[in-house]
Write an enzyme that holds these catalytic residues in place. Structure first.
Site, short mmCIF file in Angstrom:
data_model
loop_
_atom_site.label_atom_id
_atom_site.label_comp_id
_atom_site.label_asym_id
_atom_site.label_seq_id
_atom_site.Cartn_x
_atom_site.Cartn_y
_atom_site.Cartn_z
NE ARG A 144 52.75 65.27 10.74
CZ ARG A 144 53.73 65.74 11.53
NH1 ARG A 144 54.83 65.04 11.71
NH2 ARG A 144 53.60 66.90 12.12
CE LYS B 288 50.97 67.25 15.35
NZ LYS B 288 51.51 66.77 16.62
CD GLU C 278 56.02 59.36 18.84
OE1 GLU C 278 56.61 60.30 18.30
OE2 GLU C 278 54.88 58.99 18.48
N1 PLP Z 1 55.72 62.71 17.88
C1 PLP Z 1 54.58 63.20 18.35
C2 PLP Z 1 53.68 62.28 19.11
C3 PLP Z 1 54.24 64.54 18.13
O1 PLP Z 1 53.11 65.04 18.62
C4 PLP Z 1 55.12 65.35 17.41
C5 PLP Z 1 54.77 66.75 17.12
O2 PLP Z 1 54.31 67.09 16.10
C6 PLP Z 1 56.31 64.80 16.93
C7 PLP Z 1 56.58 63.47 17.18
C8 PLP Z 1 57.26 65.62 16.13
O3 PLP Z 1 56.81 65.78 14.82
P1 PLP Z 1 57.25 67.06 13.98
O4 PLP Z 1 58.72 67.08 13.97
O5 PLP Z 1 56.70 66.81 12.62
O6 PLP Z 1 56.66 68.22 14.64
C1 COI Z 2 54.33 69.82 17.70
O1 COI Z 2 55.51 69.64 17.94
O2 COI Z 2 53.94 70.60 16.81
C2 COI Z 2 53.29 69.11 18.43
O3 COI Z 2 52.22 69.02 17.91
C3 COI Z 2 53.61 68.54 19.74
C4 COI Z 2 52.63 68.86 20.81
C5 COI Z 2 52.47 70.33 21.06
C6 COI Z 2 51.34 68.15 20.64
#
Ligand code: PLP
Ligand code: COI
Length: 341
Positions: free
Chosen positions: A80, A183, A219
């Site tokens: 990612r 991200k 989200e």
């Molecule tokens: N959506 C956003 C905007 C986020 O910052 C995060 C955190 O990483 C997520 C969703 C969840 O993603 P993940 O499960 O890969 O941490």
């Molecule tokens: C995560 O869940 O790792 C995130 O990046 C969310 C937040 C701390 C920005």
């Protein structure tokens, strides 16, 4: 590790011993370097500072009951981050080296990996940004990749207790054909005003709608949305949300538990039909939701009638955590045990 109250950690920065760094110069990545400094010396015209060339990741290391250290789906974070780099024209960091940097930083900071009983974990934050100088709007030719770690407890102070969310139509975190699906730092800058207002008004986070029509759920500020009804796990299919690795894992666990999984557009009004609602992510794990307030329509949706997470969310939460901490088998090979830490 003396002096850390593992059981009461929140989600904040705590200094650890080392971070790992790697520079991109003259068209290539150099060697991984170990640093004990918390600072970087950055050019005043670095593209990260002026034009937002910056992307990050988040994953966790867990110490199991057996004392072993596990990381969860690290390769997905590496992939990612490469997509994020492509999205804002930064040099991609190779997946294999990303994994190597994560392993190294954990070895060097092993004493900060919280003990099993605490329920805490070590948050791993890879970061990649443009260090090269440009005053015209264009991509840098130099980059810094770094990985820092910090021990964390729950992202929301409520932990696994249900939280409240708010819908505001006057803020978006991403544009319809913009960068919501990667991200990058700018998405989070764009979410600060709405997030701050939500906190001031007593909500844990904003629940964003799709930025084009404001008809569908997108989200939560830092986490993906899911709703559960009639034994179905329903989660948005949208170009403007981050493809969450946690959500992807929960979809598989839901299927495995005999639930249907629906990835589709979810009209806002459908909120009234869910039996359980939650937001999920690495930091948030699963945060059950007890109330969503639609600020503009002055309408509220309530869940968790007894004040606790619903049974299916609870089951998914426990299964995910059990796999991450090594308490249960890992049939899909999500967990990597790091030997010798
Ligand atoms: N959506 C956003 C905007 C986020 O910052 C995060 C955190 O990483 C997520 C969703 C969840 O993603 P993940 O499960 O890969 O941490
Ligand atoms: C995560 O869940 O790792 C995130 O990046 C969310 C937040 C701390 C920005």
């Amino acid at each position: 590790m003396d002096g850390i109250d593992w059981k009461n950690l929140g989600f904040s920065y705590l200094k650890t011993d080392y971070n790992i760094r790697c520079h991109f110069r003259d068209g290539q990545w150099g060697e991984l370097e170990v640093s004990s400094s918390e600072h970087v010396d950055v050019h005043i015209a670095a593209t990260a500072l002026h034009y937002g060339q910056s992307a990050f990741e988040g994953l966790k290391a867990f110490r199991g009951r057996d004392g072993l250290v596990r990381i969860f789906r690290c390769e997905e974070n590496a992939k990612r981050m490469a997509l994020s780099c492509q999205g804002i024209l930064m040099a991609e960091f190779p997946v294999k080296r990303f994994r190597e940097a994560v392993r190294r930083v954990l070895q060097l900071n092993a004493r900060f990996i919280p003990p099993y009983e605490s329920g805490a974990s070590l948050y791993i934050r890879p970061l990649l940004f443009g260090t090269g100088a440009n005053i015209g709007v264009k991509a840098a030719t130099e980059y810094l990749f770094l990985v820092l770690v910090t021990p964390v407890g729950p992202y929301f102070k409520e932990g696994f207790k249900p939280v409240d969310l708010v819908i505001f139509r006057q803020y978006d975190r991403a544009a319809p054909l913009g960068t919501g699906n990667i991200k990058i730092a700018g998405n989070y800058a764009a979410s600060l005003v709405a997030g701050h207002r939500a906190h001031q008004e007593g909500y844990a986070a904003v629940l964003y709608l799709d930025p084009k029509e404001k008809k569908y759920l997108d989200e939560g500020g830092p986490a993906n949305f899911f709703g559960i009804k009639n034994n179905s796990y329903v989660t948005p299919c949208s170009q403007t949300i981050l493809p969450s690795i946690t959500n992807n894992s929960l979809m598989k666990l839901a299927e495995d538990a005999g639930m249907r999984v629906e990835r589709r557009q979810i009209p806002v009004e459908e909120l009234g039909t869910f039996e359980e609602v939650g937001i999920c992510g690495t930091a948030a794990v699963i945060s059950p939701v007890k109330r969503i307030y639609d600020h503009d329509l002055q309408k509220e949706y309530r869940f968790c009638p007894d004040g606790e997470a619903g049974p299916l969310s609870r089951n998914l939460y426990h299964r995910l955590r059990a796999i991450q901490y090594g308490d249960e088998a890992d049939p899909l090979g999500w967990v990597e045990v790091l030997e010798g830490i």
